[in-house]
Design a protein around this motif. Structure first.
Motif, PDB file in Angstrom:
ATOM      1  N   MET A 269      17.395  50.353 -54.531  1.00 56.82           N
ATOM      2  CA  MET A 269      17.491  50.919 -53.190  1.00 56.82           C
ATOM      3  C   MET A 269      16.131  51.232 -52.577  1.00 56.82           C
ATOM      4  O   MET A 269      15.870  50.965 -51.392  1.00 56.82           O
ATOM      5  N   ASP A 270      15.211  51.780 -53.375  1.00 55.07           N
ATOM      6  CA  ASP A 270      13.885  52.114 -52.848  1.00 55.07           C
ATOM      7  C   ASP A 270      13.155  50.880 -52.355  1.00 55.07           C
ATOM      8  O   ASP A 270      12.434  50.921 -51.350  1.00 55.07           O
TER       9      ASP A 270
ATOM     10  N   SER B  64      33.615  58.220 -56.496  1.00 57.35           N
ATOM     11  CA  SER B  64      33.119  57.622 -55.260  1.00 57.35           C
ATOM     12  C   SER B  64      31.799  56.897 -55.570  1.00 57.35           C
ATOM     13  O   SER B  64      31.031  57.342 -56.425  1.00 57.35           O
ATOM     14  N   PRO B  65      31.505  55.803 -54.895  1.00 63.35           N
ATOM     15  CA  PRO B  65      30.308  55.019 -55.226  1.00 63.35           C
ATOM     16  C   PRO B  65      29.005  55.763 -54.914  1.00 63.35           C
ATOM     17  O   PRO B  65      28.819  56.257 -53.795  1.00 63.35           O
ATOM     18  N   ALA B  66      28.120  55.801 -55.888  1.00 63.43           N
ATOM     19  CA  ALA B  66      26.777  56.330 -55.635  1.00 63.43           C
ATOM     20  C   ALA B  66      26.069  55.486 -54.587  1.00 63.43           C
ATOM     21  O   ALA B  66      25.184  55.975 -53.871  1.00 63.43           O
ATOM     22  N   ALA B  67      26.448  54.218 -54.482  1.00 65.63           N
ATOM     23  CA  ALA B  67      25.853  53.335 -53.483  1.00 65.63           C
ATOM     24  C   ALA B  67      26.071  53.848 -52.070  1.00 65.63           C
ATOM     25  O   ALA B  67      25.279  53.552 -51.169  1.00 65.63           O
ATOM     26  N   ASN B  68      27.116  54.626 -51.846  1.00 64.16           N
ATOM     27  CA  ASN B  68      27.344  55.207 -50.522  1.00 64.16           C
ATOM     28  C   ASN B  68      26.233  56.193 -50.161  1.00 64.16           C
ATOM     29  O   ASN B  68      25.840  56.311 -49.000  1.00 64.16           O
ATOM     30  N   LEU B  69      25.750  56.918 -51.161  1.00 63.03           N
ATOM     31  CA  LEU B  69      24.616  57.808 -50.943  1.00 63.03           C
ATOM     32  C   LEU B  69      23.393  57.005 -50.514  1.00 63.03           C
ATOM     33  O   LEU B  69      22.657  57.390 -49.593  1.00 63.03           O
ATOM     34  N   TYR B  70      23.167  55.869 -51.167  1.00 64.60           N
ATOM     35  CA  TYR B  70      21.998  55.055 -50.860  1.00 64.60           C
ATOM     36  C   TYR B  70      22.105  54.433 -49.471  1.00 64.60           C
ATOM     37  O   TYR B  70      21.103  54.297 -48.760  1.00 64.60           O
ATOM     38  N   VAL B  71      23.302  54.049 -49.070  1.00 68.66           N
ATOM     39  CA  VAL B  71      23.503  53.541 -47.714  1.00 68.66           C
ATOM     40  C   VAL B  71      23.102  54.605 -46.697  1.00 68.66           C
ATOM     41  O   VAL B  71      22.414  54.318 -45.699  1.00 68.66           O
TER      42      VAL B  71
ATOM     43  N   ARG C 166      25.806  47.210 -46.131  1.00 70.71           N
ATOM     44  CA  ARG C 166      26.384  47.434 -47.453  1.00 70.71           C
ATOM     45  C   ARG C 166      25.294  47.365 -48.502  1.00 70.71           C
ATOM     46  O   ARG C 166      24.319  46.626 -48.355  1.00 70.71           O
ATOM     47  N   PHE C 167      25.459  48.156 -49.551  1.00 68.97           N
ATOM     48  CA  PHE C 167      24.558  48.096 -50.692  1.00 68.97           C
ATOM     49  C   PHE C 167      25.402  48.124 -51.954  1.00 68.97           C
ATOM     50  O   PHE C 167      26.202  49.050 -52.152  1.00 68.97           O
TER      51      PHE C 167
ATOM     52  N   PRO D 184      28.806  54.924 -45.495  1.00 63.48           N
ATOM     53  CA  PRO D 184      27.964  56.118 -45.724  1.00 63.48           C
ATOM     54  C   PRO D 184      28.787  57.275 -46.276  1.00 63.48           C
ATOM     55  O   PRO D 184      30.018  57.301 -46.130  1.00 63.48           O
ATOM     56  N   LEU D 185      28.107  58.228 -46.888  1.00 60.66           N
ATOM     57  CA  LEU D 185      28.804  59.401 -47.407  1.00 60.66           C
ATOM     58  C   LEU D 185      29.215  60.321 -46.274  1.00 60.66           C
ATOM     59  O   LEU D 185      28.362  60.776 -45.499  1.00 60.66           O
ATOM     60  N   PRO D 186      30.492  60.627 -46.128  1.00 58.11           N
ATOM     61  CA  PRO D 186      30.927  61.542 -45.085  1.00 58.11           C
ATOM     62  C   PRO D 186      30.248  62.896 -45.216  1.00 58.11           C
ATOM     63  O   PRO D 186      30.144  63.456 -46.304  1.00 58.11           O
TER      64      PRO D 186
END
Length: 447
Positions: free
Chosen positions: A130-131, A415-422, A434-435, A441-443
Motif C-alpha cells: 500500500m505504501d 472486515s478486510p484490512a484492505a478497506n483501511l488502506y483504500v 480497489r486494493f 473505504p472503511l465507514p
C-alpha cells in the motif's frame, strides 16, 4: 533455476550523493553459501510502524466504541493523544489465512496478498504494498519517493520449521510483487541521506550523475552473469535508476526544480551510528522519520521494529526476562502473558513518542501530525496461535483533516484490512477504486 556464473555479491551496494542513496534489489545471488514551517499548503504524509509477533489480546482492545471509549492498558500511554487516534477493530487479511508460521501473515501486512511458498528462488508477493502504491504516484514530488527503515539486519537463509525464505520476514514494503525495498538500519546513514536530499550543494548533482552512470554500467554487466529471475529484478532496478536520472535532471534545471524544503535540517544533530541500546536505536530512527516529514524530503515511510519472528531481547524492561518471539508463544502461561503485554506497551510508547514529536512540529496553524497518518500495527493478533483475525491496528494523525480521529471503530468481524488502506490512500491524495480484496473505504474513518 540455473545461474550461469556464481557471483559472491555484496548484500548491499549503496550509491551516495546529493539526493541519491540507493541499494540494489534483493537478488538470489546475494543469498550466502525546532524549525520554521513553510507557509505553502501542507502535504499529507503517511507512515506505517510495524511490530512483529502480535499482542496480548486480553489487554489490547479499548472499552466502548465510537467516541465514547476508554483506552486499554496496552494503549494507555497514548491517553494525551486520544483525540488524534482511531483504533480500528475486527479487520484482517483473508489472503494470509494460510500457511504455517509468521511469514505468510507478516510479510503481506501491506499487500493483503498470499505469498508464494519458496526457499528463496522465486519470491513473489503477488501484489504491491500500500505504501508503494502511494509512493509511485506522488514520490516524484519529493527528493525521496519513500523511506524504508528498520532495526534488525535482513534475515537470510530458510526457516526450516515452515519452509519459507527469511527474506519475506524482513520486508513490508514491496515496489513490485518480486521486489522488496531495502531498509536502512544505521541512523547516521539515514541522516546523511536526508541531509543530502534536502539541500544538495555545489557540483554534487554532476557527481551523482557520474555515479549513476557507473551503477547503470555495473548493473547491465551484472545482468549477464545471473539467472533469469535475478535479471528481471535488475530490470526493475534499472527502471528505478532511470527515474532517478530524470529526477536529477530536474534538480539541475532551475526552471524545472520546483521542490523546496519546508524546514531546514541545519539544526538537526547528526545521530550516532552505534546506538547505546535498543530504545535509543528505535527513537533515533523515529526522529529521522519526523525530520523527513517536516522537511518534506519524503511523504511516505515504513519502519520495522523488528523482523518477523523477531528475537529482540527485552530484558531491559523491568518484569521481562526473555525475547519478544519467545514470550509471544505464551501457551496461556500468566507470567509470559504479562511479559508479552509489557513488550507490547513498550512498542506503543515508542509509537506515542513519534506522534508527539510530530505534534510538537508547528506547521501553519497546526502541526505536522495534523497533516500525517501514522499507522501502528501487527500482522497477527495472538502470536501464540499465529492468528490473523482482529489485527491490532491504530491510526494516528488527522491526515490533513481527512481522518475523523478520536474514535474506536468496531467493524463486522473479518472486515478486510484492505478497506483501511483504500481509505488511507484516499486521504493521502492517491485514491484507488480497489486494493487487494477491499470492498470499499472503511465507514466512519474519513471526515
Amino acid at each position: 533455476m540455473m545461474i550461469p556464473k556464481k557471483r559472491n555479491l555484496s548484500r548491499r551496494s549503496v550509491l551516495k550523493g546529493a539526493g541519491v542513496a540507493m541499494g540494489l534489489p534483493w537478488l538470489e545471488a546475494m543469498t550466502p553459501a525546532a524549525f520554521g514551517a513553510s507557509s505553502a499548503a501542507a502535504p499529507v504524509r503517511m507512515a506505517v510502524l510495524y511490530m512483529a509477533n502480535g499482542v496480548n489480546t486480553s489487554v489490547w482492545t479499548p472499552e466502548g466504541k465510537g467516541r465514547d471509549f476508554k483506552l486499554s492498558p496496552t494503549l494507555a500511554p497514548l491517553q494525551d493523544l486520544k483525540d488524534q487516534l482511531v483504533v480500528v477493530s475486527n479487520l484482517w487479511n483473508a489472503a494470509a489465512n494460510t500457511g504455517d508460521g509468521h511469514y505468510v501473515k507478516e510479510s503481506s501486512l501491506l499487500t493483503c496478498t498470499t505469498i508464494s511458498k519458496t526457499l528463496g528462488v522465486d519470491i513473489n508477493m503477488h501484489g504491491v504494498s500500500m505504501d508503494q502504491v502511494a509512493a509511485q504516484r506522488i514520490g516524484d514530488q519529493t527528493p525521496l519517493p519513500s523511506l524504508e527503515l528498520g532495526i534488525e539486519p535482513e534475515s537470510t537463509g530458510v526457516d526450516a520449521n515452515v519452509g519459507y525464505t527469511r527474506v519475506y520476514g524482513s520486508h513490508i514494503a514491496w515496489s513490485s510483487p518480486t521486489t522488496p525495498l531495502a531498509r536502512e538500519i544505521n541512523p547516521r546513514s539515514v541522516y546523511e541521506r536526508l541531509f543530502r536530499a534536502s539541500g544538495p550543494q555545489g557540483n554534487t548533482v554532476k557527481q551523482d550523475t557520474q555515479l549513476l552512470d557507473r551503477v547503470l554500467e555495473h548493473s547491465k554487466k551484472l545482468r549477464s552473469e545471473v539467472g533469469s529471475a535475478d535479471q528481471a529484478r535488475i530490470d526493475e532496478y534499472l527502471s528505478i535508476v532511470r527515474s532517478l536520472e530524470q529526477r536529477m535532471d530536474r534538480a539541475s534545471d532551475p526552471k524545472r526544480n520546483t521542490w523546496k524544503p519546508r524546514a531546514s535540517m541545519a539544526g538537526v544533530a547528526k545521530p550516532t551510528d552505534a546506538p547505546r541500546d535498543h530504545t535509543e536505536h528505535v527513537r533515533l530512527m523515529l526522529d529521522l522519520i519526523a525530520v523527513a516529514f517536516q522537511t518534506d524530503t519524503t511523504r511516505i515511510s515504513t519502519f520495522m521494529f523488528g523482523n518477523a519472528v523477531s528475537g529482540v531481547n527485552f530484558r531491559f524492561l523491568e518484569g521481562v526476562s526473555s525475547s519478544h518471539h519467545e514470550v509471544s508463544h505464551h501457551s496461556k502461561d500468566p507470567e509470559k502473558l504479562q511479559q508479552y503485554a509489557l513488550i507490547n506497551r513498550w512498542h506503543i510508547e515508542q509509537y506515542g513518542y513519534l506522534l508527539r514529536k510530530l505534534r510538537d512540529m508547528k506547521e501553519g496553524d497546526g502541526n505536522v501530525l495534523d497533516n500525517s497518518m501514522i499507522l501502528f500495527g501487527s500482522a497477527l493478533s495472538d502470536g501464540n496461535s499465529h492468528n490473523p483475525h482482529k489485527l491490532p491496528l491504530v491510526l494516528g494523525g488527522k491526515g490533513g483533516g481527512r481522518i475523523a480521529t478520536g474514535q474506536h471503530l468496531v467493524y463486522t468481524e473479518d472486515s478486510p484490512a484492505a478497506n483501511l488502506y483504500v481509505s488511507m490512500l484516499d486521504a493521502c491524495g492517491t485514491p484507488v477504486e480497489r486494493f487487494a480484496d477491499s470492498t470499499g473505504p472503511l465507514p466512519g474513518l474519513l471526515a
